[in-house]
Design a protein around this motif. Structure first.
Motif, PDB file in Angstrom:
ATOM      1  N   MET A 145      31.005 -39.678  27.318  1.00  8.83           N
ATOM      2  CA  MET A 145      31.817 -40.256  28.389  1.00  8.83           C
ATOM      3  C   MET A 145      31.510 -39.559  29.716  1.00  8.83           C
ATOM      4  O   MET A 145      31.375 -40.218  30.763  1.00  8.83           O
ATOM      5  N   LEU A 146      31.375 -38.243  29.690  1.00 11.05           N
ATOM      6  CA  LEU A 146      31.024 -37.507  30.905  1.00 11.05           C
ATOM      7  C   LEU A 146      29.665 -37.961  31.436  1.00 11.05           C
ATOM      8  O   LEU A 146      29.467 -38.116  32.648  1.00 11.05           O
ATOM      9  N   LEU A 147      28.734 -38.173  30.520  1.00  8.14           N
ATOM     10  CA  LEU A 147      27.403 -38.634  30.917  1.00  8.14           C
ATOM     11  C   LEU A 147      27.458 -40.014  31.548  1.00  8.14           C
ATOM     12  O   LEU A 147      26.796 -40.271  32.570  1.00  8.14           O
ATOM     13  N   GLN A 148      28.254 -40.900  30.988  1.00  6.36           N
ATOM     14  CA  GLN A 148      28.362 -42.250  31.536  1.00  6.36           C
ATOM     15  C   GLN A 148      29.010 -42.242  32.920  1.00  6.36           C
ATOM     16  O   GLN A 148      28.572 -42.969  33.824  1.00  6.36           O
ATOM     17  N   VAL A 149      30.029 -41.411  33.089  1.00  6.68           N
ATOM     18  CA  VAL A 149      30.669 -41.292  34.405  1.00  6.68           C
ATOM     19  C   VAL A 149      29.678 -40.731  35.416  1.00  6.68           C
ATOM     20  O   VAL A 149      29.563 -41.227  36.554  1.00  6.68           O
ATOM     21  N   LEU A 150      28.931 -39.706  35.004  1.00  3.91           N
ATOM     22  CA  LEU A 150      27.915 -39.123  35.884  1.00  3.91           C
ATOM     23  C   LEU A 150      26.862 -40.158  36.265  1.00  3.91           C
ATOM     24  O   LEU A 150      26.413 -40.219  37.415  1.00  3.91           O
ATOM     25  N   LEU A 200      28.709 -49.828  26.088  1.00  5.08           N
ATOM     26  CA  LEU A 200      28.854 -48.767  27.084  1.00  5.08           C
ATOM     27  C   LEU A 200      27.779 -47.695  26.906  1.00  5.08           C
ATOM     28  O   LEU A 200      27.346 -47.067  27.879  1.00  5.08           O
ATOM     29  N   ALA A 201      27.347 -47.488  25.660  1.00  8.20           N
ATOM     30  CA  ALA A 201      26.309 -46.490  25.408  1.00  8.20           C
ATOM     31  C   ALA A 201      24.972 -46.885  26.014  1.00  8.20           C
ATOM     32  O   ALA A 201      24.085 -46.039  26.162  1.00  8.20           O
ATOM     33  N   LEU A 202      24.829 -48.168  26.378  1.00  8.23           N
ATOM     34  CA  LEU A 202      23.586 -48.634  26.996  1.00  8.23           C
ATOM     35  C   LEU A 202      23.524 -48.342  28.493  1.00  8.23           C
ATOM     36  O   LEU A 202      22.467 -48.506  29.107  1.00  8.23           O
ATOM     37  N   ILE A 203      24.632 -47.903  29.079  1.00  9.94           N
ATOM     38  CA  ILE A 203      24.664 -47.695  30.525  1.00  9.94           C
ATOM     39  C   ILE A 203      23.576 -46.735  30.975  1.00  9.94           C
ATOM     40  O   ILE A 203      22.796 -47.024  31.888  1.00  9.94           O
ATOM     41  N   VAL A 204      23.518 -45.584  30.332  1.00 16.49           N
ATOM     42  CA  VAL A 204      22.576 -44.545  30.775  1.00 16.49           C
ATOM     43  C   VAL A 204      21.120 -44.960  30.540  1.00 16.49           C
ATOM     44  O   VAL A 204      20.299 -44.884  31.469  1.00 16.49           O
ATOM     45  N   PRO A 205      20.740 -45.418  29.327  1.00 11.39           N
ATOM     46  CA  PRO A 205      19.340 -45.823  29.140  1.00 11.39           C
ATOM     47  C   PRO A 205      18.901 -46.948  30.086  1.00 11.39           C
ATOM     48  O   PRO A 205      17.771 -46.907  30.611  1.00 11.39           O
ATOM     49  N   LEU A 206      19.770 -47.921  30.316  1.00  9.42           N
ATOM     50  CA  LEU A 206      19.371 -49.029  31.178  1.00  9.42           C
ATOM     51  C   LEU A 206      19.266 -48.597  32.637  1.00  9.42           C
ATOM     52  O   LEU A 206      18.361 -49.044  33.362  1.00  9.42           O
ATOM     53  N   LEU A 207      20.162 -47.726  33.076  1.00  6.90           N
ATOM     54  CA  LEU A 207      20.017 -47.182  34.428  1.00  6.90           C
ATOM     55  C   LEU A 207      18.729 -46.372  34.541  1.00  6.90           C
ATOM     56  O   LEU A 207      18.034 -46.421  35.561  1.00  6.90           O
ATOM     57  N   MET A 208      18.399 -45.655  33.466  1.00  9.37           N
ATOM     58  CA  MET A 208      17.173 -44.863  33.473  1.00  9.37           C
ATOM     59  C   MET A 208      15.956 -45.768  33.586  1.00  9.37           C
ATOM     60  O   MET A 208      14.998 -45.455  34.296  1.00  9.37           O
ATOM     61  N   LEU A 209      15.985 -46.901  32.890  1.00  6.76           N
ATOM     62  CA  LEU A 209      14.892 -47.874  32.991  1.00  6.76           C
ATOM     63  C   LEU A 209      14.753 -48.393  34.419  1.00  6.76           C
ATOM     64  O   LEU A 209      13.647 -48.425  34.985  1.00  6.76           O
ATOM     65  N   LEU A 210      15.874 -48.791  35.017  1.00  4.99           N
ATOM     66  CA  LEU A 210      15.836 -49.373  36.364  1.00  4.99           C
ATOM     67  C   LEU A 210      15.453 -48.333  37.411  1.00  4.99           C
ATOM     68  O   LEU A 210      14.698 -48.626  38.344  1.00  4.99           O
ATOM     69  N   PHE A 211      15.969 -47.118  37.271  1.00  9.01           N
ATOM     70  CA  PHE A 211      15.580 -46.054  38.200  1.00  9.01           C
ATOM     71  C   PHE A 211      14.083 -45.787  38.130  1.00  9.01           C
ATOM     72  O   PHE A 211      13.394 -45.711  39.150  1.00  9.01           O
ATOM     73  N   THR A 212      13.570 -45.626  36.903  1.00 10.19           N
ATOM     74  CA  THR A 212      12.149 -45.296  36.732  1.00 10.19           C
ATOM     75  C   THR A 212      11.262 -46.383  37.321  1.00 10.19           C
ATOM     76  O   THR A 212      10.285 -46.094  38.023  1.00 10.19           O
ATOM     77  N   ALA A 213      11.600 -47.635  37.028  1.00 12.18           N
ATOM     78  CA  ALA A 213      10.781 -48.745  37.512  1.00 12.18           C
ATOM     79  C   ALA A 213      10.822 -48.870  39.034  1.00 12.18           C
ATOM     80  O   ALA A 213       9.930 -49.487  39.625  1.00 12.18           O
ATOM     81  N   SER A 233      17.275 -42.812  26.377  1.00 11.08           N
ATOM     82  CA  SER A 233      16.997 -42.662  27.806  1.00 11.08           C
ATOM     83  C   SER A 233      15.537 -42.292  28.033  1.00 11.08           C
ATOM     84  O   SER A 233      14.903 -42.774  28.986  1.00 11.08           O
ATOM     85  N   ILE A 234      14.985 -41.426  27.173  1.00 12.18           N
ATOM     86  CA  ILE A 234      13.572 -41.072  27.299  1.00 12.18           C
ATOM     87  C   ILE A 234      12.702 -42.287  27.004  1.00 12.18           C
ATOM     88  O   ILE A 234      11.688 -42.525  27.677  1.00 12.18           O
ATOM     89  N   ALA A 235      13.079 -43.072  26.001  1.00 12.82           N
ATOM     90  CA  ALA A 235      12.348 -44.303  25.718  1.00 12.82           C
ATOM     91  C   ALA A 235      12.417 -45.250  26.917  1.00 12.82           C
ATOM     92  O   ALA A 235      11.435 -45.937  27.237  1.00 12.82           O
TER      93      ALA A 235
END
Length: 451
Positions: free
Chosen positions: A36-41, A124-137, A429-431
């Motif tokens: 939850m802390l990670l998702q808020v961050l 909700l657990a997809l928030i961080v990986p998907l943001l990571m995908l969009l940020f990286t791209a 997130s690494i994937a």
């Protein structure tokens, strides 16, 4: 050409997110507070990104946004309330329909998922990986290089935490999730995920050193870069052994092969040097083998390769039965535990609770049915096509980044056959970073080819 200030801030934001994912995203569903802390961050970092770029959404390109849409489509659809005539006719809902009939609630509208709360948690657990995908791209070559270096750094931080865990025993404050003093877990609750992180970090280190070497444009610099890569590879390989992950140890050659491909441009190989390298490698194996034979930690780890009493075949058998009961609709993303416990054979029940199918494809089919299979096939096709194109024409001009992506996919795909690496937000997130590295920079593929 120097980066503009807002680009520097975006690079730092994305790097902070991947490091946060590695350190906070390894606990899984039994550890909801760090997640939850990670998702808020992550949401705060998205806000900071929007302020830095003066645009509400990352300019990741159509393909990256399309992949993100595919990822959330199924759990979103499974949360939509359906009329009783629809949900009650779905396979596997007979017991639920009969139970609700006892209280007169079988005529209410209900979602496709048999456990909407679990499906929402998975979404909700997809928030961080998907943001990571969009940020990286959305980043250029420099920002993407920082992310790969951050993955390498996160691996070494995990290794350092794991060393403290083993030195401190079961009472070590560094044991964030499990108390088993015999194994190295780092920031992960699952020692298999810890091994995957170290394997990927091994490749990330080689890719980062190659990237640094290419960008400095000093092809004839001393071979200190080889020393850095090989030294880091040895340390991380030792860490993989200490995780006691059987699959992690068996996947070491995959990571070593990727490292060899990445450092190949620095080597001047001929028959004599190849023979010498082979002799040195055999000597090292012999020395390490003698040491490990007398080391009680490694003796314990080697004992795990006795597959007597292996539970996975029984787990897969019951999971296939559950899949058949809910096919073709699926039970809902994240519903494995309640569905599996209801059908588990009594003769294989033990005090432990099976939290996963230990096969990501089997679990996806059980939870998503034919629709999950279709989404997976579409995503794999799009990613595979981009990988093939990127190997011939690196999107950011970096062959090292592309090989890092390919190795990450190989490690996760192979381990997914007997475990669940993508169920860790850290590894997911690494994937996502690996997928984002294949995306065209600002929607356009750079016409840069590297030997």
């Amino acid at each position: 050409m120097q980066s503009r200030p807002f680009e520097v801030r975006q690079n730092l934001i994305a790097t902070l997110l991947v490091l946060a994912a590695i350190t906070l995203g390894g606990g899984g569903s039994p550890a909801p507070v760090p997640e939850m802390l990670l998702q808020v961050l992550a949401l705060l970092l998205l806000s900071a990104w929007a302020l830095a770029a003066r645009t509400p959404l990352p300019p990741a390109g159509q393909l990256a946004w399309g992949l993100a849409g595919l990822a959330i489509a199924l759990p979103l659809a499974q949360l939509i309330p359906l009329p009783p005539s629809v949900w009650s006719s779905m396979a596997g809902r007979e017991t639920e329909r009969a139970a609700l009939a006892l209280i007169g609630a079988d005529t209410t509208w209900r979602p496709w998922s048999v456990s909407p709360a679990r499906t929402l948690a998975s979404l909700l657990a997809l928030i961080v990986p998907l943001l990571m995908l969009l940020f990286t791209a959305s980043l250029g070559r420099g920002g993407r290089s920082m992310l790969v270096a951050a993955v390498a750094g996160g691996g070494f931080l995990s290794l350092l935490a794991g060393a403290g865990q083993m030195a401190g025993g079961e009472l070590s404050p560094l044991r964030f999730y499990v108390s088993d003093a015999g194994y190295l877990n780092g920031f992960q609750a699952n020692h298999n995920s810890a091994a995957d992180l170290l394997l990927i970090a091994m490749v990330a280190l080689a890719a980062s050193v190659r990237e640094w070497s290419e960008r400095r444009q000093k092809p004839h610099q001393p071979d200190s870069r080889l020393f850095i890569v090989m030294g880091g590879t040895v340390l991380l390989s030792l860490g993989v052994f200490l995780t006691a992950s059987r699959a992690g140890v068996l996947l070491l050659p995959v990571a070593w092969t990727a490292v060899a491909i990445l450092v190949r441009p620095w080597l001047r190989l001929n028959r004599r040097s190849a023979v010498l390298a082979g002799a040195v490698a055999l000597g090292l194996v012999a020395v390490v083998g003698v040491y490990l034979h007398s080391n009680h930690v490694f003796t314990r780890i080697a004992g795990r390769f006795n597959f007597e009493g292996e539970f996975r075949p029984q787990l897969w058998r019951d999971a296939r039965y559950a899949l058949a009961q809910y096919f073709p609709w699926g039970a809902g993303v994240g519903t494995f535990v309640p569905v599996f416990l209801a059908i588990e054979r009594l003769e294989v029940v033990d005090p432990s609770i099976p939290n996963r199918a230990h096969n990501d494809l089997l679990e996806l089919l059980m939870e998503g049915g034919i629709f999950g299979a279709m989404i997976l096939a579409a995503a794999l096709y799009l990613i595979s096509r981009r990988l093939w194109q990127s190997l011939r024409d690196p999107p950011a001009g970096s062959a090292g980044q592309v090989w890092f992506s390919a190795a990450t996919f190989a490690i996760i795909a192979l381990h997914s056959q007997i475990d669940y690496p993508l169920r860790s937000i850290s590894l997911a997130s690494i994937a996502a970073v690996a997928v984002g590295l294949l995306m065209p920079v600002n929607g356009l593929t750079r016409e840069v080819r590297l030997a």
